[in-house]
Design an enzyme around this catalytic site. Structure first.
Site, PDB file in Angstrom:
ATOM      1  N   GLY A  13       0.809  -1.208   0.000  1.00  0.00           N
ATOM      2  CA  GLY A  13       0.000   0.000   0.000  1.00  0.00           C
ATOM      3  C   GLY A  13       0.840   1.256   0.000  1.00  0.00           C
ATOM      4  NE  ARG A 102      -5.365   6.710  14.131  1.00  0.00           N
ATOM      5  CZ  ARG A 102      -5.674   7.113  12.910  1.00  0.00           C
ATOM      6  NH1 ARG A 102      -6.816   7.772  12.700  1.00  0.00           N
ATOM      7  NH2 ARG A 102      -4.871   6.853  11.907  1.00  0.00           N
ATOM      8  CB  CYS A 133      -2.430  12.047   8.207  1.00  0.00           C
ATOM      9  SG  CYS A 133      -4.016  12.153   7.354  1.00  0.00           S
ATOM     10  CG  HIS A 247      -3.429  16.226   4.590  1.00  0.00           C
ATOM     11  ND1 HIS A 247      -3.662  15.818   3.291  1.00  0.00           N
ATOM     12  CD2 HIS A 247      -3.903  15.219   5.391  1.00  0.00           C
ATOM     13  CE1 HIS A 247      -4.252  14.632   3.308  1.00  0.00           C
ATOM     14  NE2 HIS A 247      -4.402  14.244   4.566  1.00  0.00           N
TER      15      HIS A 247
END
Length: 345
Positions: A13, A102, A133, A247
């Site tokens: 990936g 998380r 992220c 980002h």
């Protein structure tokens, strides 16, 4: 230097591929390397640190007898939910890139520059979670400012690259742009996103929640306070933009009522924080952009300015490569900190 046996789940990936690059760039002390993925990728060769390895199939038994020290998981939440325990049972510490663990109270959620002390909690479950992220790059900027002034509230709007949706997202943007220049954009396939992404922005990332926010936005809200051991208010609007990688975030930070923000001091603490780079000179057109951050391991910040109407409000603009800083690099940095912890015991 002691070497460590590494497994990478999701080796084929986007994040898995980047992990191999980061492990090489940071000269990680690899002993054996075990790349794992689905049956579809078995036999595909990957290279890392000058050696070639063939991808093996991820199974419940594949970790047995392999003496894996660290297992990086980057293959989706359902894969981590099922297979992480087998890596832990075989003696590995799992560093998980998915959202599955998380918010588990027993699992530390770590950004090494912000809360490295939480790594010590790994033994409870054998798992350390890698945050979202967008959260990672934001808390790297919030931490020094929170230590300086004390944050009361954060409002953030994100401008998230299509690579946040993996290879499929990147391919869809490229294909739609090709179709645009071929005058057939109206025939282009829309699959990775809810709408056309080429020449468009989409204020919708992940699943809508009952409160009107999306799952992506709530990740930023919940993860920020877990990482920073804080309770200040966070509100996020997450937007997908037609950028391939890195980002960007527009962040408004409200500090405690009695704070009078000093912009020079804010720049100073940001510039001295680990892995943060200040680019903030409008007269020279210097400010962070996706092209600035892509393929780097730093979080960039600029457009640092005090609010026009309130002395306790600061506005900043942050950019980071979310495949590296927001995933692969953060994971490897967690592993580096974990190694230091283990070697000091």
């Amino acid at each position: 230097m002691k070497k460590y046996n590494i497994a990478v789940v999701g080796a084929s990936g986007a994040v898995g591929e980047e992990l191999f690059r980061v492990l090489e760039d940071l000269k990680f002390p690899i002993g054996e390397l075990l790349p794992l993925a689905s049956a579809n990728s078995v036999g595909v060769e990957i290279e890392c640190q000058g050696k070639s390895y063939k991808i093996e199939e991820l199974t419940e038994e594949v970790f047995n007898g392999r003496n894996i020290d660290i297992a990086f998981f980057s293959a989706g939440g359902s894969i981590s939910a099922h297979f992480a325990k087998y890596a832990v049972e075989a003696g590995a510490v799992v560093i998980d890139n998915t959202s599955h663990f998380r918010m588990d109270e027993r699992v530390p959620l770590v950004v090494p520059e912000v809360n490295p002390e939480d790594i010590e909690l790994w033994e409870d479950t054998g798992i350390i979670a890698n945050p979202n992220c967008s959260t990672i790059q934001m808390v790297q900027l919030l931490k020094p400012l929170h230590d300086l002034y004390g944050i009361k509230r954060v409002d953030v709007s994100t401008y998230q690259a299509v690579s946040g949706a993996g290879k499929a997202g990147m391919e869809e943007l490229v294909k739609q742009m090709q179709d645009f220049f071929a005058f057939k954009l109206d025939e282009s396939e829309i699959k990775a996103f809810s709408h056309q992404i080429a020449l468009n922005v989409i204020p919708h990332i992940d699943v809508p929640q009952e409160n009107g926010y999306t799952k992506e936005e709530m990740k930023m809200v919940n993860e920020t306070n877990k990482i920073m051991h804080s309770d200040f208010a966070v509100s996020a609007t997450c937007v997908r933009v037609p950028v391939l990688r890195s980002h960007s975030e527009s962040i408004t930070i409200t500090f405690e009522n009695d704070v009078d923000v000093n912009v020079d001091k804010a720049r100073e603490v940001l510039g001295s924080f680990e892995n943060v780079v200040v680019m903030d000179d409008m007269s020279k057109n210097e400010y962070p952009m996706p092209t600035t951050a892509t393929d780097t391991d730093e979080t960039y910040v600029g457009r640092i300015r005090k609010d026009l109407y309130a002395n306790n409000i600061l506005h900043i603009w942050g950019v980071a490569d979310q495949v590296r800083v927001g995933a692969a690099t953060n994971s490897v940095r967690i592993a580096q900190k974990w190694i230091k912890l283990e070697e000091n015991i």
